[in-house]
Scaffold this motif. Structure first.
Motif, PDB file in Angstrom:
ATOM      1  N   PRO A   1     -14.458 -14.863   8.495  1.00 26.98           N
ATOM      2  CA  PRO A   1     -13.215 -14.095   8.613  1.00 26.98           C
ATOM      3  C   PRO A   1     -12.461 -14.486   9.880  1.00 26.98           C
ATOM      4  O   PRO A   1     -13.075 -14.758  10.917  1.00 26.98           O
ATOM      5  CB  PRO A   1     -13.694 -12.638   8.689  1.00 26.98           C
ATOM      6  N   PRO A   2     -11.140 -14.515   9.834  1.00 31.12           N
ATOM      7  CA  PRO A   2     -10.377 -14.886  11.028  1.00 31.12           C
ATOM      8  C   PRO A   2     -10.441 -13.803  12.090  1.00 31.12           C
ATOM      9  O   PRO A   2     -10.532 -12.612  11.790  1.00 31.12           O
ATOM     10  CB  PRO A   2      -8.953 -15.042  10.484  1.00 31.12           C
ATOM     11  N   LYS A   3     -10.409 -14.231  13.339  1.00 31.02           N
ATOM     12  CA  LYS A   3     -10.290 -13.287  14.450  1.00 31.02           C
ATOM     13  C   LYS A   3      -8.802 -12.994  14.650  1.00 31.02           C
ATOM     14  O   LYS A   3      -8.023 -13.914  14.920  1.00 31.02           O
ATOM     15  CB  LYS A   3     -10.899 -13.866  15.732  1.00 31.02           C
ATOM     16  N   ILE A   4      -8.441 -11.726  14.537  1.00 33.30           N
ATOM     17  CA  ILE A   4      -7.038 -11.330  14.546  1.00 33.30           C
ATOM     18  C   ILE A   4      -6.748 -10.487  15.779  1.00 33.30           C
ATOM     19  O   ILE A   4      -7.483  -9.543  16.092  1.00 33.30           O
ATOM     20  CB  ILE A   4      -6.697 -10.508  13.291  1.00 33.30           C
ATOM     21  N   LEU A   5      -5.662 -10.810  16.479  1.00 36.51           N
ATOM     22  CA  LEU A   5      -5.212 -10.031  17.629  1.00 36.51           C
ATOM     23  C   LEU A   5      -3.827  -9.473  17.341  1.00 36.51           C
ATOM     24  O   LEU A   5      -2.902 -10.239  17.016  1.00 36.51           O
ATOM     25  CB  LEU A   5      -5.159 -10.906  18.888  1.00 36.51           C
ATOM     26  N   LEU A   6      -3.674  -8.147  17.451  1.00 33.97           N
ATOM     27  CA  LEU A   6      -2.352  -7.526  17.333  1.00 33.97           C
ATOM     28  C   LEU A   6      -1.718  -7.442  18.711  1.00 33.97           C
ATOM     29  O   LEU A   6      -2.390  -7.168  19.707  1.00 33.97           O
ATOM     30  CB  LEU A   6      -2.452  -6.131  16.724  1.00 33.97           C
TER      31      LEU A   6
ATOM     32  N   LEU B   1      -8.144  -2.270   5.206  1.00 31.19           N
ATOM     33  CA  LEU B   1      -8.423  -2.046   3.788  1.00 31.19           C
ATOM     34  C   LEU B   1      -8.588  -3.360   3.027  1.00 31.19           C
ATOM     35  O   LEU B   1      -9.235  -3.394   1.976  1.00 31.19           O
ATOM     36  CB  LEU B   1      -7.307  -1.206   3.158  1.00 31.19           C
ATOM     37  N   ALA B   2      -8.012  -4.437   3.573  1.00 31.07           N
ATOM     38  CA  ALA B   2      -8.160  -5.761   2.956  1.00 31.07           C
ATOM     39  C   ALA B   2      -9.434  -6.460   3.414  1.00 31.07           C
ATOM     40  O   ALA B   2      -9.690  -7.601   3.017  1.00 31.07           O
ATOM     41  CB  ALA B   2      -6.933  -6.620   3.282  1.00 31.07           C
ATOM     42  N   GLY B   3     -10.232  -5.775   4.266  1.00 29.01           N
ATOM     43  CA  GLY B   3     -11.508  -6.336   4.673  1.00 29.01           C
ATOM     44  C   GLY B   3     -11.550  -6.962   6.051  1.00 29.01           C
ATOM     45  O   GLY B   3     -12.562  -7.555   6.435  1.00 29.01           O
ATOM     46  N   HIS B   4     -10.464  -6.842   6.824  1.00 30.96           N
ATOM     47  CA  HIS B   4     -10.417  -7.458   8.144  1.00 30.96           C
ATOM     48  C   HIS B   4     -10.764  -6.453   9.245  1.00 30.96           C
ATOM     49  O   HIS B   4     -10.618  -5.249   9.077  1.00 30.96           O
ATOM     50  CB  HIS B   4      -9.022  -8.030   8.412  1.00 30.96           C
ATOM     51  N   ARG B   5     -11.179  -6.975  10.387  1.00 29.94           N
ATOM     52  CA  ARG B   5     -11.299  -6.214  11.611  1.00 29.94           C
ATOM     53  C   ARG B   5     -10.393  -6.875  12.634  1.00 29.94           C
ATOM     54  O   ARG B   5     -10.272  -8.106  12.647  1.00 29.94           O
ATOM     55  CB  ARG B   5     -12.752  -6.179  12.119  1.00 29.94           C
ATOM     56  N   VAL B   6      -9.759  -6.083  13.468  1.00 33.79           N
ATOM     57  CA  VAL B   6      -8.763  -6.635  14.383  1.00 33.79           C
ATOM     58  C   VAL B   6      -9.088  -6.261  15.820  1.00 33.79           C
ATOM     59  O   VAL B   6      -9.875  -5.349  16.084  1.00 33.79           O
ATOM     60  CB  VAL B   6      -7.347  -6.143  14.024  1.00 33.79           C
ATOM     61  N   GLU B   7      -8.474  -6.988  16.749  1.00 35.73           N
ATOM     62  CA  GLU B   7      -8.509  -6.659  18.162  1.00 35.73           C
ATOM     63  C   GLU B   7      -7.083  -6.348  18.602  1.00 35.73           C
ATOM     64  O   GLU B   7      -6.111  -6.843  18.010  1.00 35.73           O
ATOM     65  CB  GLU B   7      -9.101  -7.816  18.972  1.00 35.73           C
ATOM     66  N   LEU B   8      -6.940  -5.502  19.620  1.00 36.41           N
ATOM     67  CA  LEU B   8      -5.635  -5.104  20.133  1.00 36.41           C
ATOM     68  C   LEU B   8      -5.522  -5.484  21.597  1.00 36.41           C
ATOM     69  O   LEU B   8      -6.514  -5.525  22.320  1.00 36.41           O
ATOM     70  CB  LEU B   8      -5.430  -3.590  20.033  1.00 36.41           C
ATOM     71  N   ILE B   9      -4.290  -5.710  22.043  1.00 33.08           N
ATOM     72  CA  ILE B   9      -4.015  -5.825  23.464  1.00 33.08           C
ATOM     73  C   ILE B   9      -2.985  -4.758  23.789  1.00 33.08           C
ATOM     74  O   ILE B   9      -1.989  -4.604  23.071  1.00 33.08           O
ATOM     75  CB  ILE B   9      -3.533  -7.236  23.845  1.00 33.08           C
ATOM     76  N   SER B  10      -3.238  -3.977  24.835  1.00 28.58           N
ATOM     77  CA  SER B  10      -2.384  -2.815  25.075  1.00 28.58           C
ATOM     78  C   SER B  10      -2.365  -2.433  26.546  1.00 28.58           C
ATOM     79  O   SER B  10      -3.372  -2.569  27.252  1.00 28.58           O
ATOM     80  CB  SER B  10      -2.881  -1.622  24.241  1.00 28.58           C
TER      81      SER B  10
ATOM     82  N   VAL C   1      -6.560 -15.168  24.004  1.00 28.29           N
ATOM     83  CA  VAL C   1      -6.648 -16.062  22.845  1.00 28.29           C
ATOM     84  C   VAL C   1      -7.680 -17.151  23.088  1.00 28.29           C
ATOM     85  O   VAL C   1      -8.487 -17.484  22.204  1.00 28.29           O
ATOM     86  CB  VAL C   1      -5.265 -16.681  22.543  1.00 28.29           C
ATOM     87  N   LYS C   2      -7.707 -17.690  24.310  1.00 30.18           N
ATOM     88  CA  LYS C   2      -8.657 -18.743  24.642  1.00 30.18           C
ATOM     89  C   LYS C   2     -10.085 -18.202  24.771  1.00 30.18           C
ATOM     90  O   LYS C   2     -11.025 -18.757  24.193  1.00 30.18           O
ATOM     91  CB  LYS C   2      -8.235 -19.426  25.946  1.00 30.18           C
ATOM     92  N   ALA C   3     -10.231 -17.102  25.485  1.00 35.46           N
ATOM     93  CA  ALA C   3     -11.570 -16.555  25.747  1.00 35.46           C
ATOM     94  C   ALA C   3     -12.243 -16.032  24.496  1.00 35.46           C
ATOM     95  O   ALA C   3     -13.453 -16.162  24.321  1.00 35.46           O
ATOM     96  CB  ALA C   3     -11.481 -15.453  26.802  1.00 35.46           C
ATOM     97  N   ARG C   4     -11.445 -15.421  23.593  1.00 35.22           N
ATOM     98  CA  ARG C   4     -11.994 -14.802  22.397  1.00 35.22           C
ATOM     99  C   ARG C   4     -11.905 -15.701  21.166  1.00 35.22           C
ATOM    100  O   ARG C   4     -12.294 -15.306  20.077  1.00 35.22           O
ATOM    101  CB  ARG C   4     -11.255 -13.484  22.107  1.00 35.22           C
ATOM    102  N   ALA C   5     -11.372 -16.920  21.339  1.00 31.08           N
ATOM    103  CA  ALA C   5     -11.213 -17.851  20.210  1.00 31.08           C
ATOM    104  C   ALA C   5     -10.467 -17.177  19.061  1.00 31.08           C
ATOM    105  O   ALA C   5     -10.908 -17.203  17.905  1.00 31.08           O
ATOM    106  CB  ALA C   5     -12.568 -18.369  19.749  1.00 31.08           C
ATOM    107  N   ILE C   6      -9.325 -16.575  19.391  1.00 30.17           N
ATOM    108  CA  ILE C   6      -8.513 -15.859  18.398  1.00 30.17           C
ATOM    109  C   ILE C   6      -7.890 -16.854  17.422  1.00 30.17           C
ATOM    110  O   ILE C   6      -7.334 -17.879  17.822  1.00 30.17           O
ATOM    111  CB  ILE C   6      -7.413 -15.035  19.099  1.00 30.17           C
ATOM    112  N   ASP C   7      -7.964 -16.545  16.144  1.00 30.28           N
ATOM    113  CA  ASP C   7      -7.386 -17.416  15.115  1.00 30.28           C
ATOM    114  C   ASP C   7      -5.920 -17.110  14.838  1.00 30.28           C
ATOM    115  O   ASP C   7      -5.139 -18.015  14.540  1.00 30.28           O
ATOM    116  CB  ASP C   7      -8.173 -17.280  13.809  1.00 30.28           C
ATOM    117  N   ALA C   8      -5.547 -15.818  14.891  1.00 31.30           N
ATOM    118  CA  ALA C   8      -4.177 -15.429  14.556  1.00 31.30           C
ATOM    119  C   ALA C   8      -3.718 -14.288  15.452  1.00 31.30           C
ATOM    120  O   ALA C   8      -4.432 -13.301  15.629  1.00 31.30           O
ATOM    121  CB  ALA C   8      -4.081 -14.999  13.094  1.00 31.30           C
TER     122      ALA C   8
END
Length: 414
Positions: free
Chosen positions: A5-10, A27-36, A73-80
């Motif tokens: 699964p892709p690593k996703i950052l909002l 609901l589509a099966g993904h887990r995400v990370e946030l920056i805030s 993005v670099k440290a966590r190898a974020i895909d999108a």
């Protein structure tokens, strides 16, 4: 097909759009990370969120925010990276500062400039022959004071969540605003004056893949909430509006999410376009109607070329229960109004009959109960505090005028 699964950052976690994107992706099966910039942001309280990372507020410190995102993005190898709010404009302005291969669907900065500024948007709509209210851009107090029929709307060049929009009904209000604008220097960026149209507010949302329309959804505002947002929405089908959106996206070679507001005039049924949001906007009404906007944005961000989605079902009514509570509190500032709203939300009665919850879906994400309980507690303690909720939330993700000028400086330095 990806093996993992892709690593996703909002791009933020405070807005309603971020909260709803989390739900749709989850609901589509993904887990995400946030920056805030807000450690207790609305998006944190979800079983679909794996991590929340700290960063400066993008509107207060765009340089610091961008540095934090790129490091993450670099440290966590974020895909999108999915820009769910005005950070899309910031990323587009960053241009060559973004690393090659970053998974982010972004139009060119020149395209953003045509829709981010309300004056530039008016010029674009005129050029493409898109219906819009009678519009004028003024840059001096004298031009602003010119006599014109009331009521009309005044809009700042840049604004978020209905901040920077004023409805002018008489000379007294006009003169007070003129003094305010002169003091703040608002005339320098230009002020948009638009004739008021009698009709219904509708919103259309889309995702493009380099000018190709991938997904599109339309909904009507049934009940207005705090700050001009929505309490109740109903999905709509309209081939003419979809064609207009597609025409704009093609003209801009748009890449990513793009949304518009328009007024459907009561007398003629004509859609008069009034505002653009170059980002994802509250996608759950679309989700319930059969259109997956966050999923389309994710696939485009990952460099895929997804097929165009069909239009969603019309007549799907959804609610934003939390906004309904704030709306009930602000109307009269009474606890019994808040209690009545809670009862109607809980039982699905009154104006919520036959609706589905899109903002705090306890049925699929029980952690939503935490921010909901906080809001209820504060409103019961002091109902008059409702207005401050929206103000503090918008401040966490919006771009200030100073930030916009800073983004322009980035462009001139590259």
């Amino acid at each position: 097909m990806r093996a993992t699964p892709p690593k996703i950052l909002l791009s933020e976690g405070s807005s309603l759009s971020a909260r709803e994107a989390i739900t749709a992706l989850g609901l589509a099966g993904h887990r995400v990370e946030l920056i805030s910039s807000d450690p207790m942001c609305l998006g944190r309280f979800s079983r679909f969120v794996a991590r929340v990372h700290a960063a400066p507020a993008s509107g207060q410190d765009p340089d610091g925010y961008l540095a934090a995102v790129l490091a993450l993005v670099k440290a966590r190898a974020i895909d999108a990276v999915l820009p769910v709010h005005e950070q899309a404009y910031l990323f587009a302005a960053a241009g060559q500062r973004l690393p090659a291969g970053i998974g982010m669907a972004l139009a060119e900065f020149t395209a953003f400039e045509q829709v981010q500024s309300k004056a530039n948007l008016a010029d674009l709509l005129t050029r493409l022959g898109v219906p819009q209210p009678a519009t004028q851009v003024v840059r001096t107090p004298a031009a602003f004071a010119t006599a014109r029929p009331y009521p009309y709307f005044v809009k700042a060049a840049f604004g978020t969540a209905s901040v920077g929009v004023w409805r002018v009904k008489d000379d007294r209000q006009r003169d007070a605003l003129a003094e305010q604008f002169a003091q703040t220097g608002a005339f320098a960026d230009g002020l948009l004056i638009q004739q008021a149209i009698v009709g219904t507010l509708e919103r259309t949302q889309a995702v493009f893949d380099r000018g190709r329309l991938v997904a599109c959804h339309i909904y009507r505002q049934v009940v207005e909430g705090p700050g001009g947002g929505d309490v109740l929405k109903e999905s709509v089908e309209d081939a003419r509006v979809r064609d207009i959106v597609e025409t704009i996206g093609q003209a801009l070679n748009w890449h990513g999410a793009l949304s518009f507001d328009y007024i459907r005039e009561t007398a003629s049924g004509t859609p008069f376009f009034i505002d653009a949001n170059p980002r994802l906007v509250e996608p759950m009404n679309a989700w319930f109607s059969g259109v997956d906007l966050p999923g389309a944005l994710l696939r485009v961000s990952l460099g895929e070329n997804p097929p165009a989605q069909a239009s969603g079902r019309a007549g799907v009514v959804t609610r934003l229960g939390l906004m309904g509570l704030l709306d009930a509190a602000r109307r009269r500032g009474r606890r019994r109004d808040v209690l009545r709203e809670i009862a109607e939300l809980t039982t699905g009665s009154g104006r919520y009959r036959g609706t589905r919850e899109e903002l705090v879906p306890l049925w699929s994400d029980p952690w939503c109960a935490v921010p909901l309980a906080v809001v209820v507690g504060r409103l019961m303690w002091r109902p008059g505090a409702a207005a401050r909720f929206a103000d503090s939330t918008v401040a966490a993700y919006s771009l200030t005028q100073a930030a916009v000028h800073r983004l322009h400086a980035w462009q001139h330095s590259t």
